[in-house]
Design an enzyme around this catalytic site. Structure first.
Site, mmCIF file in Angstrom:
data_model
loop_
_atom_site.group_PDB
_atom_site.id
_atom_site.type_symbol
_atom_site.label_atom_id
_atom_site.label_comp_id
_atom_site.label_asym_id
_atom_site.label_seq_id
_atom_site.Cartn_x
_atom_site.Cartn_y
_atom_site.Cartn_z
ATOM 1 N N LYS A 118 12.734 3.009 34.742
ATOM 2 C CA LYS A 118 12.246 4.039 35.651
ATOM 3 C C LYS A 118 11.128 3.509 36.548
ATOM 4 O O LYS A 118 10.275 2.732 36.120
ATOM 5 C CB LYS A 118 11.706 5.230 34.851
ATOM 6 N N ILE A 436 27.451 12.853 19.869
ATOM 7 C CA ILE A 436 26.256 13.389 20.519
ATOM 8 C C ILE A 436 26.561 14.624 21.361
ATOM 9 O O ILE A 436 25.671 15.413 21.650
ATOM 10 C CB ILE A 436 25.569 12.292 21.359
ATOM 11 N N GLU A 489 32.178 19.658 26.052
ATOM 12 C CA GLU A 489 31.485 19.929 27.319
ATOM 13 C C GLU A 489 32.361 19.748 28.548
ATOM 14 O O GLU A 489 31.882 19.366 29.615
ATOM 15 C CB GLU A 489 30.208 19.080 27.430
ATOM 16 N N ARG A 520 24.385 5.050 42.596
ATOM 17 C CA ARG A 520 24.304 6.296 41.817
ATOM 18 C C ARG A 520 23.301 7.252 42.450
ATOM 19 O O ARG A 520 22.131 6.910 42.652
ATOM 20 C CB ARG A 520 23.919 6.017 40.368
ATOM 21 N N CYS A 521 23.771 8.443 42.751
ATOM 22 C CA CYS A 521 22.915 9.487 43.303
ATOM 23 C C CYS A 521 22.970 10.712 42.396
ATOM 24 O O CYS A 521 23.970 10.948 41.720
ATOM 25 C CB CYS A 521 23.378 9.875 44.708
ATOM 26 N N ASP A 604 19.073 18.940 23.335
ATOM 27 C CA ASP A 604 18.850 17.569 23.811
ATOM 28 C C ASP A 604 17.545 17.464 24.586
ATOM 29 O O ASP A 604 17.291 18.270 25.484
ATOM 30 C CB ASP A 604 19.995 17.131 24.731
ATOM 31 N N HIS A 699 27.519 2.726 26.402
ATOM 32 C CA HIS A 699 27.535 2.247 27.783
ATOM 33 C C HIS A 699 28.439 1.039 27.957
ATOM 34 O O HIS A 699 28.717 0.619 29.071
ATOM 35 C CB HIS A 699 26.108 1.909 28.233
#
Length: 761
Positions: A118, A436, A489, A520-521, A604, A699
């Site tokens: 980040k 998860i 989901e 990625r947006c 979460d 991932h």
């Protein structure tokens, strides 16, 4: 004259043109020339917009193909050796950011991407520079100079932006043991001298040199490094030392000694610093006041800002500049694209394009332009009206906020009692297996969602389609032998946006995209009013899924702090109060889920750590109210209802007490990539509740072997009593495909069964 400028502009294009061009290039559908043409068109449009608005400088060097820190890495000729194959080009940059498969490189091993993390406390990510003792730096990547030339040829007055040398070093990491990256500073400064010299030869007068780490609580050795660095790189261009995201009063003593020509500070994030900085500003420096918030979507109160700056203008005269607080890349591009907003709601917002206009208008008003002063007053009127709007303020919500007590944030029984009740009700085996929450968002699901939103599918048809996907997910989980199931989901496009669309108090947009990293947006929702749950959100889906199985079904909620952190918050009330409003809404959902027969509910909170303020002295205050918000959400759960939470962090040590204070019955965490090392924090703290350490990295498309998962679980059992362990993946499975999911979960379930047999023998 009051000089006006911005620190940077969104690089993605108003309709994400860069994203789509990048992805076409990566798929081999366009060549580099076509990709570069898209980049040039975006830059030209951005510069023209700044000039037409009346800014004195256009900002160059803010464009990046992937990330501006990665651009700096290439500018400095500092490419990791595994990615360095001759003279660097665009493909080199993409290899560093994205990695390269062995098939693509032909080397048989591939090359791993550099780490990503980040950018301070924003939702933007940067590629982490890697440092080792034999590193060299040389200016070999021409992008900055080409873009400056491009802007000059278009007739613009150009102010390049460059990430400063100390921040570049600080934001990176050592890749060899016993090495201090700060020792590379002399070598690095030679490269910076060359960059600034070249910019001077291009006719540049001012360079915006970003040193955002000056807003942190820096160790003395990092503070001392600034003086050496700026004495060395001082040259023929003027330097605007640029800071943002927080106050620089902690480092101001060092800042005012630096041989630079001006200072930019973030007045929006830290308004109290303005007077001190004005009083201590060296007499030959300019002060760039970052008064237009670059991180939000709200119309600025130009009338109030003008009143605040007029005394500063009187003191400093032409040495006062006006700017955005930080780069506008954190704001959506253009409010004019939003066709579905009401006139009242639209009048509350300003996206990047509108913020440029705000800066320019404020600059004219500070020069005494009567029309501009009147325009500032008119522009601010919707802000005043909003404060009393019936849309914004809800008495029912305020009553609940005012009635929050300590008891509201506590479960009705301590964990030891709850665990006993839950064991009786749930009937779970030793080493229970679960996932998860999310399962693959298939092309079929996305097509159906799009058709529904376009009116091509009726609501009834869409609901039936989703129920089909839920039934399929339940059937697959039962076949795999999982112990606790999820509904998958399918109805959610995004874990935050879904709740924003179903809670009163949020506004979603059509084109409010901001860059996260690379192509990625994300499209954060906006908190526009008091938040309230008007009807159950997830109950129908969870109860339908539960009706299909005799096994326990987890209800799935996104926690209050994560919703807050991943949306644009209101600024007329505190973040703490927004979190409390969200917590109360989720508390009602928890109550309805358990009343409907859902015995396990996951809340979460992947963003709790991300929300930490930049300064450590502010951490505990934030953590206190963040923990309170979670506990209010979970506080309606009866003792026999098991509350789970999920977190994906790389570092727990500094927040482990707060994680424990959440008092979740089960916490699932991301640990497989660290080989269970992250569990040390829980072991040393003697974490009392149950833990599900992730046993494989979702991932990666690689399928974990059963033996590998067993080995990880053995390591976990060395740190956490096996009776308190759960078995689960690292994270949700939304981005994977079903064959990968089923193969990995088969091995995971078999590993749990094997260890049950071994450890219970």
């Amino acid at each position: 004259m009051t000089t006006t400028h911005i620190l940077g502009y969104p690089r993605i294009g108003e309709k994400r043109e860069l994203k789509f061009a990048l992805e076409k290039y990566w798929r081999g559908e366009i060549d580099q020339a076509a990709l570069k043409q898209v980049g040039s068109q975006i830059r030209q449009k951005n510069w023209a917009l700044q000039k037409e608005a009346g800014l004195d400088f256009v900002t160059a060097g803010d464009f990046a193909w992937y990330d501006h820190v990665l651009t700096t890495t290439l500018l400095l000729g500092h490419v990791p050796k595994r990615h360095s194959h001759g003279f660097p080009d665009l493909d080199t940059l993409f290899r560093v950011g994205r990695g390269q498969s062995q098939n693509a490189c032909g080397c048989g091993t591939g090359s791993a991407a550099s780490d990503m993390t980040k950018w301070f406390n924003t939702n933007y990510h940067y590629i982490v520079p890697e440092f080792s003792s034999n590193d060299t730096f040389n200016v070999s990547w021409p992008q900055l100079f080409e873009e400056v030339n491009e802007a000059l040829q278009a007739g613009h007055d150009v102010k390049p932006v460059l990430l400063g040398p100390i921040s570049y070093l600080y934001l990176g990491k050592e890749v060899e043991e016993g090495f201090d990256r700060l020792t590379l500073l002399p070598r690095l400064l030679t490269a910076y001298q060359a960059i600034l010299s070249k910019l001077a030869k291009q006719g540049v007068q001012w360079v915006q040199i970003d040193e955002p780490i000056l807003a942190l609580e820096l160790e003395p050795r990092w503070q001392e490094a600034f003086k050496l660095a700026y004495q060395v790189i001082r040259g023929d261009v003027k330097l605007l030392l640029t800071t943002y995201f927080d106050s620089v009063l902690d480092t101001l003593d060092k800042i005012v000694e630096l041989p630079v020509d001006g200072l930019h500070v973030d007045i929006s994030a830290a308004p109290a610093q303005l007077e001190t900085i004005v009083n201590r500003l060296p007499s030959d420096w300019v002060l760039s006041a970052g008064v237009i918030n670059g991180r939000n979507v709200w119309r600025a109160d130009l009338s109030a800002i003008l009143a605040r700056l007029q005394p500063v203008k009187t003191l400093l005269g032409e040495r006062l500049w006006v700017a955005s607080s930080c780069s506008l890349l954190h704001s959506p591009v253009d409010l004019d694209l939003e066709g579905d907003l009401s006139a009242e709601t639209r009048s509350w917002f300003a996206f990047a394009k509108q913020k440029v206009t705000e800066v320019a208008l404020l600059g004219r008003a500070l020069e005494g332009d009567a029309a501009a002063i009147l325009a500032c007053d008119t522009y601010s009127q919707p802000i005043v009206a909003r404060k009393s709007s019936h849309i914004v303020n809800k008495a029912s919500v305020q009553t609940r906020i005012n009635n929050i007590t300590a008891a509201l944030a506590e479960r009705s029984a301590p964990y030891i009692e709850r665990a006993h009740h839950q064991a009786e009700v749930l009937g779970l085996p030793f080493l229970p297996t679960t996932t998860i929450g999310s399962f693959p968002q298939t092309g079929e699901i996305r097509t159906e969602r799009s058709a529904y939103r376009q009116g091509k599918l009726s609501e009834q048809e869409y609901v039936q389609a989703l129920k089909g996907h839920i039934a399929d997910a339940v059937k697959r989980q039962e076949a795999l032998g999982l112990d606790v199931l999820v509904h998958g989901e399918a109805e959610r496009n995004d874990m935050v946006e879904y709740f924003a669309e179903n809670l009163a108090g949020f506004q979603t947009t059509q084109f409010g995209w901001v860059q996260s990293y690379g192509s990625r947006c994300v499209k954060p929702a906006i908190v526009v009013a008091d938040i309230e749950r008007e009807k159950p959100i997830t109950v129908e889906w969870s109860t339908y899924a539960q009706s299909l199985t005799s096994k326990q079904m987890k209800g799935m909620l996104t926690g209050p702090v994560t919703i807050l952190c991943w949306t644009f918050p209101r600024e007329d009330i505190s973040r703490q109060e927004i979190a409390q409003q969200l917590a109360l809404a989720l508390r009602d959902e928890v109550a309805d889920l358990q009343d409907a027969g859902i015995n396990i509910i996951q809340i979460d909170e992947p963003a709790i750590r991300e929300g930490l303020p930049l300064k450590k002295r502010d951490h505990q205050t934030y953590l206190d109210w963040a923990v309170q918000a979670f506990k209010i959400s979970a506080g309606s759960a009866r003792p026999e209802t098991q509350i789970h939470t999920h977190m994906c962090y790389s570092e727990f040590n500094e927040i482990i007490e707060s994680v424990a204070a959440l008092d979740a019955d089960v916490i699932t965490i991301e640990t497989s990539r660290s080989n269970m090392e992250l569990l040390k924090a829980f072991e040393e703290f003697n974490y009392p509740n149950e833990i599900g350490p992730g046993v494989y990295d979702i991932h990666s498309p690689n399928i974990p072997a059963q033996a590998w998962i067993e080995d990880l679980l053995r390591k976990a059992a060395e740190k956490i009593p096996a009776q308190r362990l759960w078995v689960n993946p690292d994270c949700g499975l939304k981005t994977r495909n079903w064959p990968e999911v089923e193969a990995a979960l088969t091995n995971m379930v078999n590993a749990a069964k094997a260890l049950r047999a071994e450890w219970q023998a």
